[in-house]
Scaffold this motif. Structure first.
Motif, short mmCIF file in Angstrom:
data_model
loop_
_atom_site.label_atom_id
_atom_site.label_comp_id
_atom_site.label_asym_id
_atom_site.label_seq_id
_atom_site.Cartn_x
_atom_site.Cartn_y
_atom_site.Cartn_z
N PRO A 28 56.19 62.03 51.28
CA PRO A 28 57.32 62.07 51.45
C PRO A 28 58.69 61.71 50.84
N ASP A 29 58.28 60.45 50.60
CA ASP A 29 59.59 59.68 49.76
C ASP A 29 59.39 60.40 47.87
N CYS A 30 57.83 60.66 48.03
CA CYS A 30 58.16 61.45 46.04
C CYS A 30 57.85 59.89 45.50
N LEU A 31 57.23 59.69 45.44
CA LEU A 31 57.36 58.06 45.33
C LEU A 31 56.48 58.04 43.47
N GLU A 32 56.13 57.25 42.79
CA GLU A 32 55.40 57.60 41.52
C GLU A 32 53.97 56.85 42.13
N ILE A 33 53.07 57.99 41.38
CA ILE A 33 51.35 57.95 42.09
C ILE A 33 50.96 58.17 41.03
N THR A 34 50.25 56.78 40.90
CA THR A 34 49.57 56.24 39.37
C THR A 34 48.03 56.24 40.55
N VAL A 35 47.18 57.30 40.02
CA VAL A 35 44.95 57.11 39.75
C VAL A 35 44.25 56.58 39.52
N TYR A 36 43.74 55.29 40.14
CA TYR A 36 43.14 54.61 38.44
C TYR A 36 41.03 54.84 38.96
N ASP A 37 40.14 55.46 38.22
CA ASP A 37 39.11 55.03 38.68
C ASP A 37 38.88 53.45 39.50
N ILE A 38 37.33 53.32 39.88
CA ILE A 38 36.76 51.61 39.62
C ILE A 38 37.08 50.58 38.74
N ASN A 39 36.78 51.34 37.13
CA ASN A 39 37.24 49.83 36.40
C ASN A 39 38.65 49.83 35.68
N GLY A 40 39.01 50.52 36.54
CA GLY A 40 40.99 49.88 36.72
C GLY A 40 41.56 50.90 35.77
N HIS A 41 40.74 51.75 34.87
CA HIS A 41 41.49 52.93 33.70
C HIS A 41 42.59 53.82 34.54
N LYS A 42 43.57 53.99 34.25
CA LYS A 42 44.26 55.24 34.35
C LYS A 42 43.88 56.50 34.01
N LEU A 43 43.52 57.32 35.53
CA LEU A 43 43.76 58.96 35.34
C LEU A 43 44.78 59.71 35.41
N VAL A 44 45.27 59.16 36.25
CA VAL A 44 46.90 60.77 35.99
C VAL A 44 47.79 59.30 36.27
N ASN A 45 48.93 59.55 36.30
CA ASN A 45 50.59 58.85 36.53
C ASN A 45 51.34 60.09 36.81
N SER A 46 51.92 59.96 38.45
CA SER A 46 52.55 61.57 38.26
C SER A 46 54.14 61.04 38.64
N GLN A 47 55.35 61.60 38.75
CA GLN A 47 56.43 61.62 39.38
C GLN A 47 56.46 62.30 40.15
N LYS A 48 57.60 61.65 41.58
CA LYS A 48 58.56 62.18 42.04
C LYS A 48 58.12 63.67 42.24
N GLN A 49 57.30 63.69 43.21
CA GLN A 49 56.52 64.62 43.83
C GLN A 49 55.98 64.23 45.51
N LYS A 57 35.69 64.23 38.97
CA LYS A 57 33.95 65.02 38.64
C LYS A 57 33.03 63.49 39.16
N LEU A 58 33.13 62.47 39.50
CA LEU A 58 32.16 61.81 39.98
C LEU A 58 32.02 61.02 41.86
N ASP A 59 31.62 60.81 41.63
CA ASP A 59 31.70 60.35 43.02
C ASP A 59 31.85 58.62 43.34
N GLY A 60 33.11 58.28 44.36
CA GLY A 60 32.56 56.52 44.16
C GLY A 60 34.25 56.55 44.11
N VAL A 61 34.80 55.20 44.17
CA VAL A 61 35.58 54.52 44.81
C VAL A 61 37.25 54.53 44.03
N TYR A 62 38.51 54.91 44.46
CA TYR A 62 39.48 55.40 43.16
C TYR A 62 40.53 54.80 44.21
N ALA A 63 41.37 54.26 43.03
CA ALA A 63 42.57 53.64 43.83
C ALA A 63 43.74 53.84 43.38
#
Length: 76
Positions: A28-49, A57-63
């Motif tokens: 709700p505060d439209c903060l920057e969003i970053t999603v990482y896989d378990i190995n710390g690889h950045k999957l996506v970076n999004s702003q103001k949504q 695609k894969l099962d697992g833990v995501y940060a």
């Protein structure tokens, strides 16, 4: 389908959860969003949504980092 979210800050306005192989972020505060896989690889970076989703695609833990808050989500 199981929804799992672990919050690092108890009084957060942000909801992070997974349904199937999609990670959802209610931001709700439209903060920057970053999603990482378990190995710390950045999957996506999004702003103001306020509502954000990403399909993975894969099962697992995501940060997921939303502003200064960090969340872990399990996808299965």
């Amino acid at each position: 389908i199981e929804e799992v979210a672990i919050r690092t800050i108890a009084e957060s306005n942000v909801d992070v959860y997974a349904l199937g192989h999609t990670i959802y972020v209610n931001n709700p505060d439209c903060l920057e969003i970053t999603v990482y896989d378990i190995n710390g690889h950045k999957l996506v970076n999004s702003q103001k949504q306020d509502n954000f989703s990403i399909s993975v695609k894969l099962d697992g833990v995501y940060a997921v980092k939303v502003g200064d808050e960090s969340f872990m989500v399990i996808v299965r």
